[in-house]
Design a protein around this motif. Structure first.
Motif, PDB file in Angstrom:
ATOM      1  N   ASN A 155      -2.443 -25.958  62.863  1.00 56.17           N
ATOM      2  CA  ASN A 155      -2.571 -26.790  61.956  1.00 56.17           C
ATOM      3  C   ASN A 155      -1.314 -27.903  61.563  1.00 56.17           C
ATOM      4  O   ASN A 155      -1.100 -28.444  60.708  1.00 56.17           O
ATOM      5  CB  ASN A 155      -2.450 -25.804  60.592  1.00 56.17           C
ATOM      6  CG  ASN A 155      -1.087 -25.154  60.346  1.00 56.17           C
ATOM      7  OD1 ASN A 155      -0.347 -25.143  61.285  1.00 56.17           O
ATOM      8  ND2 ASN A 155      -0.994 -24.564  59.221  1.00 56.17           N
ATOM      9  N   ASP A 156      -0.240 -27.865  62.741  1.00 58.07           N
ATOM     10  CA  ASP A 156       0.665 -28.891  62.835  1.00 58.07           C
ATOM     11  C   ASP A 156       0.046 -30.250  63.599  1.00 58.07           C
ATOM     12  O   ASP A 156       0.679 -31.274  63.594  1.00 58.07           O
ATOM     13  CB  ASP A 156       2.058 -28.481  63.449  1.00 58.07           C
ATOM     14  CG  ASP A 156       1.860 -28.332  64.846  1.00 58.07           C
ATOM     15  OD1 ASP A 156       0.655 -28.086  65.184  1.00 58.07           O
ATOM     16  OD2 ASP A 156       2.874 -27.908  65.402  1.00 58.07           O
ATOM     17  N   ASN A 157      -1.408 -29.913  63.921  1.00 57.78           N
ATOM     18  CA  ASN A 157      -1.843 -31.432  64.386  1.00 57.78           C
ATOM     19  C   ASN A 157      -2.918 -31.769  63.404  1.00 57.78           C
ATOM     20  O   ASN A 157      -3.914 -30.903  63.526  1.00 57.78           O
ATOM     21  CB  ASN A 157      -2.576 -30.909  65.855  1.00 57.78           C
ATOM     22  CG  ASN A 157      -3.186 -32.164  66.447  1.00 57.78           C
ATOM     23  OD1 ASN A 157      -3.783 -32.850  65.849  1.00 57.78           O
ATOM     24  ND2 ASN A 157      -3.262 -32.199  67.773  1.00 57.78           N
ATOM     25  N   ASN A 158      -2.564 -32.526  62.765  1.00 62.19           N
ATOM     26  CA  ASN A 158      -3.603 -32.755  61.341  1.00 62.19           C
ATOM     27  C   ASN A 158      -4.902 -33.213  61.861  1.00 62.19           C
ATOM     28  O   ASN A 158      -5.935 -32.854  61.254  1.00 62.19           O
ATOM     29  CB  ASN A 158      -2.934 -33.989  60.409  1.00 62.19           C
ATOM     30  CG  ASN A 158      -1.729 -33.488  59.759  1.00 62.19           C
ATOM     31  OD1 ASN A 158      -1.693 -32.261  59.513  1.00 62.19           O
ATOM     32  ND2 ASN A 158      -0.668 -34.570  59.539  1.00 62.19           N
ATOM     33  N   ASN A 159      -5.112 -34.100  62.839  1.00 62.10           N
ATOM     34  CA  ASN A 159      -6.439 -34.579  63.184  1.00 62.10           C
ATOM     35  C   ASN A 159      -7.183 -33.317  63.870  1.00 62.10           C
ATOM     36  O   ASN A 159      -8.277 -33.037  63.499  1.00 62.10           O
ATOM     37  CB  ASN A 159      -6.366 -35.374  64.166  1.00 62.10           C
ATOM     38  CG  ASN A 159      -6.031 -36.781  63.722  1.00 62.10           C
ATOM     39  OD1 ASN A 159      -6.158 -36.955  62.583  1.00 62.10           O
ATOM     40  ND2 ASN A 159      -5.397 -37.630  64.642  1.00 62.10           N
ATOM     41  N   GLU A 160      -6.673 -32.638  64.601  1.00 70.41           N
ATOM     42  CA  GLU A 160      -7.211 -31.330  65.007  1.00 70.41           C
ATOM     43  C   GLU A 160      -7.545 -30.451  64.183  1.00 70.41           C
ATOM     44  O   GLU A 160      -8.820 -29.948  64.121  1.00 70.41           O
ATOM     45  CB  GLU A 160      -6.325 -30.854  66.088  1.00 70.41           C
ATOM     46  CG  GLU A 160      -6.962 -29.788  67.272  1.00 70.41           C
ATOM     47  CD  GLU A 160      -5.880 -29.132  68.069  1.00 70.41           C
ATOM     48  OE1 GLU A 160      -5.908 -29.774  69.529  1.00 70.41           O
ATOM     49  OE2 GLU A 160      -4.854 -28.496  67.810  1.00 70.41           O
ATOM     50  N   TYR A 161      -6.848 -30.088  63.253  1.00 72.81           N
ATOM     51  CA  TYR A 161      -6.727 -29.020  62.357  1.00 72.81           C
ATOM     52  C   TYR A 161      -8.030 -29.303  61.284  1.00 72.81           C
ATOM     53  O   TYR A 161      -9.094 -28.608  60.627  1.00 72.81           O
ATOM     54  CB  TYR A 161      -5.729 -28.455  61.581  1.00 72.81           C
ATOM     55  CG  TYR A 161      -5.701 -27.312  60.665  1.00 72.81           C
ATOM     56  CD1 TYR A 161      -5.878 -26.013  61.454  1.00 72.81           C
ATOM     57  CD2 TYR A 161      -5.837 -27.417  59.253  1.00 72.81           C
ATOM     58  CE1 TYR A 161      -5.988 -25.012  60.711  1.00 72.81           C
ATOM     59  CE2 TYR A 161      -5.818 -26.127  58.503  1.00 72.81           C
ATOM     60  CZ  TYR A 161      -6.184 -24.816  59.526  1.00 72.81           C
ATOM     61  OH  TYR A 161      -6.269 -23.767  58.525  1.00 72.81           O
ATOM     62  N   SER A 162      -7.910 -30.820  60.689  1.00 69.19           N
ATOM     63  CA  SER A 162      -9.022 -31.260  60.188  1.00 69.19           C
ATOM     64  C   SER A 162     -10.329 -31.391  60.494  1.00 69.19           C
ATOM     65  O   SER A 162     -11.387 -30.931  60.044  1.00 69.19           O
ATOM     66  CB  SER A 162      -8.794 -32.636  59.620  1.00 69.19           C
ATOM     67  OG  SER A 162      -7.389 -32.884  58.989  1.00 69.19           O
ATOM     68  N   TYR A 163     -10.485 -31.522  61.942  1.00 63.15           N
ATOM     69  CA  TYR A 163     -11.834 -31.389  62.445  1.00 63.15           C
ATOM     70  C   TYR A 163     -12.327 -29.955  62.798  1.00 63.15           C
ATOM     71  O   TYR A 163     -13.368 -29.694  62.233  1.00 63.15           O
ATOM     72  CB  TYR A 163     -11.770 -31.892  63.827  1.00 63.15           C
ATOM     73  CG  TYR A 163     -13.204 -31.944  64.703  1.00 63.15           C
ATOM     74  CD1 TYR A 163     -14.119 -32.986  64.400  1.00 63.15           C
ATOM     75  CD2 TYR A 163     -13.200 -30.849  65.699  1.00 63.15           C
ATOM     76  CE1 TYR A 163     -15.163 -32.954  65.096  1.00 63.15           C
ATOM     77  CE2 TYR A 163     -14.511 -30.659  66.321  1.00 63.15           C
ATOM     78  CZ  TYR A 163     -15.419 -31.842  66.055  1.00 63.15           C
ATOM     79  OH  TYR A 163     -16.707 -31.978  66.760  1.00 63.15           O
TER      80      TYR A 163
END
Length: 216
Positions: A155-163
């Motif tokens: 969840n510290d990778n916004n794009n990855e977690y948002s996807y």
């Protein structure tokens, strides 16, 4: 209008599913101990019916003591269809590297940057725990499943977690099977969740009733 999902499984079906999950989680801990010599203690599984759109908030509330988390996700396909999620506090991978290093097993991983090594270890543990749980449930209910490769989402990778969050269809319902795990003698804990997609709920109800009838 209530946002609660209607009771799509009976109390009796829920009870037998909980018993099956007890067996499956026990099978998973035994596999983990055998394969990489790590012992895990699991809580009694809890079964809930949720709208799929509520699952991201459920995960965040369940691990609210951690500001950053890593999620190992592995999908499974077949009559029993859904996703396994293993939720760790951030840095759990580094602590597990130390555990394996002390046991001399870290040599099984090639020399890699620490971030990649963390992901490898989390995926390895996720693959064993999720695979053993799902496989045992499928076996007990008389079906087989196939798996996608596990992936780690931070969840510290916004794009990855948002996807990842956006992948939950808010129009569907799911049966969520949750246990809290703790690595024995280590200060590492997290959540193991199995989500059953709406498409397989009807099959699951029939399989649970057939399972119950086989013992009558």
């Amino acid at each position: 209008m209530s946002h609660e999902t209607e009771p799509i499984v009976s109390d009796e079906e829920k009870e037998i599913l909980q018993e099956i999950m007890n067996i499956a989680f026990g099978n998973a801990t035994a596999d983990l101990a055998e394969v990489i010599d790590i012992y895990v203690v699991l809580s009694v599984p809890n079964i809930e019916i949720l709208g799929v759109g509520a699952i991201p908030n459920f995960i965040e509330k369940s691990v609210k003591v951690y500001s950053e988390i890593d999620v190992v996700e592995q999908k499974f396909w077949g009559d029993f269809n859904g996703s396994g999620l293993l939720v760790f506090p951030n840095n759990a991978g580094r602590e597990l590297i130390n555990v394996l290093d002390e046991g001399g097993d870290v040599d099984s991983f090639e020399a890699k940057p620490i971030d990649n090594l963390e992901k490898d270890i989390l995926m390895e543990i996720g693959n064993i725990l999720i695979g053993a749980c799902v496989g045992k449930v499928a076996e007990l209910l008389g079906t087989i499943v196939t798996y996608s490769p596990p992936q780690v989402i931070s969840n510290d990778n916004n794009n990855e977690y948002s996807y990842f969050i956006d992948s939950f269809d808010p129009n569907q319902s799911a049966i969520l099977m949750k246990t809290v795990f703790k690595f024995k003698d280590q200060d590492i804990s997290g959540l193991l969740l199995l989500l059953t997609n709406q498409e397989s709920i009807e099959w699951l109800k029939q399989a649970l009733n057939a399972f119950m009838e086989s013992y009558e």
